[in-house]
Design an enzyme around this catalytic site. Structure first.
Site, PDB file in Angstrom:
ATOM      1  N   HIS A  63       0.428  -1.297   0.124  1.00 21.24           N
ATOM      2  CA  HIS A  63       0.100  -0.334   0.116  1.00 21.24           C
ATOM      3  C   HIS A  63       0.788   1.022  -0.373  1.00 21.24           C
ATOM      4  O   HIS A  63       1.785   1.251   0.894  1.00 21.24           O
ATOM      5  CB  HIS A  63      -0.931  -0.320   1.010  1.00 21.24           C
ATOM      6  CG  HIS A  63      -2.118   0.554   1.243  1.00 21.24           C
ATOM      7  ND1 HIS A  63      -1.738   2.109   1.374  1.00 21.24           N
ATOM      8  CD2 HIS A  63      -3.175   0.780   1.504  1.00 21.24           C
ATOM      9  CE1 HIS A  63      -3.168   3.237   1.218  1.00 21.24           C
ATOM     10  NE2 HIS A  63      -3.701   2.162   1.466  1.00 21.24           N
ATOM     11  N   GLY A 107       0.688  -4.978   1.861  1.00 23.33           N
ATOM     12  CA  GLY A 107      -1.197  -4.970   0.909  1.00 23.33           C
ATOM     13  C   GLY A 107      -0.090  -5.711  -0.684  1.00 23.33           C
ATOM     14  O   GLY A 107      -1.368  -6.625  -0.698  1.00 23.33           O
ATOM     15  N   TYR A 137      -4.332  -4.827  10.995  1.00 22.82           N
ATOM     16  CA  TYR A 137      -5.027  -5.709   9.771  1.00 22.82           C
ATOM     17  C   TYR A 137      -6.449  -5.562   9.608  1.00 22.82           C
ATOM     18  O   TYR A 137      -6.625  -5.484  10.628  1.00 22.82           O
ATOM     19  CB  TYR A 137      -4.278  -6.340   9.142  1.00 22.82           C
ATOM     20  CG  TYR A 137      -3.623  -6.671   7.981  1.00 22.82           C
ATOM     21  CD1 TYR A 137      -2.966  -5.494   7.176  1.00 22.82           C
ATOM     22  CD2 TYR A 137      -4.546  -7.369   6.763  1.00 22.82           C
ATOM     23  CE1 TYR A 137      -2.790  -6.041   5.825  1.00 22.82           C
ATOM     24  CE2 TYR A 137      -4.607  -7.890   5.398  1.00 22.82           C
ATOM     25  CZ  TYR A 137      -3.524  -6.922   5.032  1.00 22.82           C
ATOM     26  OH  TYR A 137      -3.042  -6.872   3.619  1.00 22.82           O
TER      27      TYR A 137
HETATM   28  O1  YXS Z   1      12.806   8.689  -0.142  1.00 25.40           O
HETATM   29  P1  YXS Z   1      11.784   8.870  -0.903  1.00 25.40           P
HETATM   30  O2  YXS Z   1      10.900   9.695  -0.891  1.00 25.40           O
HETATM   31  O3  YXS Z   1      13.017   8.126  -1.931  1.00 25.40           O
HETATM   32  O4  YXS Z   1      10.979   7.220  -0.650  1.00 25.40           O
HETATM   33  C1  YXS Z   1      11.459   6.210  -0.580  1.00 25.40           C
HETATM   34  C2  YXS Z   1       9.845   5.368   0.658  1.00 25.40           C
HETATM   35  O5  YXS Z   1      10.187   6.193   1.160  1.00 25.40           O
HETATM   36  C3  YXS Z   1       9.540   4.651  -0.891  1.00 25.40           C
HETATM   37  N1  YXS Z   1       8.633   3.917  -0.365  1.00 25.40           N
HETATM   38  C4  YXS Z   1       7.307   3.870  -0.087  1.00 25.40           C
HETATM   39  N2  YXS Z   1       6.512   5.107   0.002  1.00 25.40           N
HETATM   40  C5  YXS Z   1       5.371   4.825  -0.137  1.00 25.40           C
HETATM   41  N3  YXS Z   1       4.422   3.271   0.272  1.00 25.40           N
HETATM   42  C6  YXS Z   1       5.733   2.683   0.120  1.00 25.40           C
HETATM   43  N4  YXS Z   1       5.048   1.056   0.715  1.00 25.40           N
HETATM   44  C7  YXS Z   1       6.945   2.675   0.599  1.00 25.40           C
HETATM   45  N5  YXS Z   1       7.822   1.646   0.636  1.00 25.40           N
HETATM   46  C8  YXS Z   1       9.109   3.121  -0.594  1.00 25.40           C
HETATM   47  O6  YXS Z   1       9.906   4.622  -1.840  1.00 25.40           O
HETATM   48  C9  YXS Z   1      11.412   5.199  -1.936  1.00 25.40           C
HETATM   49  C10 YXS Z   1      12.603   3.685  -1.273  1.00 25.40           C
HETATM   50  O7  YXS Z   1      12.561   3.623  -0.362  1.00 25.40           O
HETATM   51  P2  YXS Z   1      13.829   2.702   0.176  1.00 25.40           P
HETATM   52  O8  YXS Z   1      14.841   3.889   0.778  1.00 25.40           O
HETATM   53  O9  YXS Z   1      13.396   2.768   1.732  1.00 25.40           O
HETATM   54  O10 YXS Z   1      13.871   1.958  -0.146  1.00 25.40           O
HETATM   55  P3  YXS Z   1      15.175   0.346   0.098  1.00 25.40           P
HETATM   56  O11 YXS Z   1      14.923  -0.816  -1.301  1.00 25.40           O
HETATM   57  O12 YXS Z   1      16.252   0.365   1.051  1.00 25.40           O
HETATM   58  O13 YXS Z   1      14.726  -0.933   0.701  1.00 25.40           O
HETATM   59  C11 YXS Z   1      13.047  -1.345  -0.020  1.00 25.40           C
HETATM   60  C12 YXS Z   1      12.044  -1.738   0.656  1.00 25.40           C
HETATM   61  C13 YXS Z   1      10.484  -1.861   0.033  1.00 25.40           C
HETATM   62  C14 YXS Z   1      12.271  -3.030   0.981  1.00 25.40           C
HETATM   63  C15 YXS Z   1      12.001  -0.337   1.725  1.00 25.40           C
HETATM   64  O14 YXS Z   1      11.312   0.920   1.119  1.00 25.40           O
HETATM   65  C16 YXS Z   1      10.655  -0.811   2.590  1.00 25.40           C
HETATM   66  O15 YXS Z   1      10.440  -1.583   3.941  1.00 25.40           O
HETATM   67  N6  YXS Z   1       8.989  -0.218   2.799  1.00 25.40           N
HETATM   68  C17 YXS Z   1       7.657  -0.604   3.199  1.00 25.40           C
HETATM   69  C18 YXS Z   1       7.585  -1.782   3.118  1.00 25.40           C
HETATM   70  C19 YXS Z   1       6.193  -1.787   3.392  1.00 25.40           C
HETATM   71  O16 YXS Z   1       6.338  -2.606   4.382  1.00 25.40           O
HETATM   72  N7  YXS Z   1       4.684  -1.659   2.970  1.00 25.40           N
HETATM   73  C20 YXS Z   1       3.356  -2.126   3.335  1.00 25.40           C
HETATM   74  C21 YXS Z   1       2.527  -0.768   3.078  1.00 25.40           C
HETATM   75  S1  YXS Z   1       1.510  -0.233   4.020  1.00 25.40           S
HETATM   76  C22 YXS Z   1       0.637  -2.210   3.273  1.00 25.40           C
HETATM   77  O17 YXS Z   1       1.205  -2.201   2.230  1.00 25.40           O
HETATM   78  C23 YXS Z   1      -0.465  -2.327   4.366  1.00 25.40           C
HETATM   79  C24 YXS Z   1      -1.550  -1.292   4.545  1.00 25.40           C
HETATM   80  S2  YXS Z   1       0.181  -3.115   5.478  1.00 25.40           S
HETATM   81  O18 YXS Z   1       1.250  -2.149   6.673  1.00 25.40           O
HETATM   82  O19 YXS Z   1      -1.359  -3.640   6.346  1.00 25.40           O
HETATM   83  O20 YXS Z   1       0.529  -4.181   5.298  1.00 25.40           O
END
Ligand code: YXS
Length: 265
Positions: A63, A107, A137
């Site tokens: 998400h 998500g 969730y």
């Molecule tokens: O700093 P900038 O502007 O370059 O942005 C960064 C991150 O903020 C952005 N980004 C996201 N923006 C919005 N929503 C996201 N889900 C998201 N994930 C990442 O992308 C830019 C690069 O991220 P960065 O620097 O962390 O890259 P990385 O290669 O070090 O790490 C990639 C990830 C995907 C491992 C890391 O970004 C990460 O852990 N992202 C969050 C993954 C996550 O927890 N997603 C769940 C979102 S909430 C959801 O899906 C449900 C509601 S729930 O939470 O219930 O599961």
């Protein structure tokens, strides 16, 4: 366009191509994926494949955290685009297959579980991360994981928020097949898509429609428990911890959660 859709020999290939934003399930991405599912079904396809152009090894970062409301609204209510997408995948009356060649988060993991089958490369990982971000969730999503993985693995994934490897996911039945990344497309065509092209889509569609009904058959809950679930969830998404989870992620710092389990008593 965030999604590229191509039909080839009765299979609809749907590719997420917003690698710049790690294929976040933004409202626009979800709506384009829903349209792609409708397009594949309405064009007499016998299967739909959801793929992604990856960046930084990410298939989908889940998400879009920027779109999580902080005004007290439920972030995962029935009508939010991501929930509509998950139901559309489950309700599309032909097989939907996730073809994963990177890391899957939040998500997007529920998106894969909503598909009928998942094939992945060895470097894929799967994680569900609401606990890391302070998000409650929802019941239908939790049920996906319980039904697919069993209680203990589902609890491990939710409570720890730690990615599981493709091999681990294969062992627990989360995914159907793992292949080396450069062999993934060939395996998908040979072992999954060509049999779909040969088999009776009338029979398959009737069976998928029954799976949909039967997978929901056992979950009858009392009105009181329905209200109890809503009470738990709203206490979380109205909490300071919920805001802290989102803001700490966007500010790139560790969250400092202050909520207590007894706050839900
Ligand atoms: O700093 P900038 O502007 O370059 O942005 C960064 C991150 O903020 C952005 N980004 C996201 N923006 C919005 N929503 C996201 N889900 C998201 N994930 C990442 O992308 C830019 C690069 O991220 P960065 O620097 O962390 O890259 P990385 O290669 O070090 O790490 C990639 C990830 C995907 C491992 C890391 O970004 C990460 O852990 N992202 C969050 C993954 C996550 O927890 N997603 C769940 C979102 S909430 C959801 O899906 C449900 C509601 S729930 O939470 O219930 O599961």
């Amino acid at each position: 366009m965030l999604v590229n859709t191509v039909i080839n020999d009765r299979i609809c290939y749907v590719e997420m191509q917003d690698a710049e934003h790690l294929n976040c399930l933004s409202e626009d991405m979800c709506n384009e994926l829903i349209d792609a599912l409708k397009y594949g079904y309405s064009n007499e396809c016998v299967g739909i494949v959801i793929k992604a152009q990856t960046r930084r090894g990410v298939w989908s970062a889940g998400h879009d955290i920027h779109e999580l409301p902080q005004d007290g609204r439920d972030p995962l209510s029935f009508y939010v685009p991501m929930e509509q997408l998950l139901r559309k995948i489950q309700d599309t009356p032909i097989p939907v297959i996730a073809c994963v060649n990177g890391t899957v988060w939040g998500g997007a993991c529920d998106l894969c579980l909503s598909c009928d089958m998942i094939v992945s490369s060895k470097n894929a990982t799967f994680s569900i991360t609401p606990a890391k971000i302070g998000i409650p969730y929802n019941a239908s999503g939790i049920l996906h994981f319980i039904n697919q993985l069993g209680m203990n693995k589902a609890r491990e994934m939710f409570f720890l928020g730690r990615p599981i490897t493709a091999d681990d996911a294969l062992n627990v039945g989360l995914i159907n097949h793992v292949a080396e990344e450069d062999y993934l497309d060939h395996m998908l065509e040979e072992h999954f898509l060509n049999p779909l092209r040969r088999n009776s889509i009338l029979s398959i569609s009737a069976i998928k429609r029954q799976f949909r009904i039967l997978s929901r058959a056992s979950t009858v809950i009392s009105a009181e428990n329905f209200e109890r679930i809503n009470a738990y969830r709203s206490r979380v998404f109205k909490s300071d911890d919920y805001k802290e989870g989102i803001n700490s992620f966007l500010e790139k710092r560790q969250p400092q959660y202050k909520g207590k389990a007894s706050d839900l008593d």
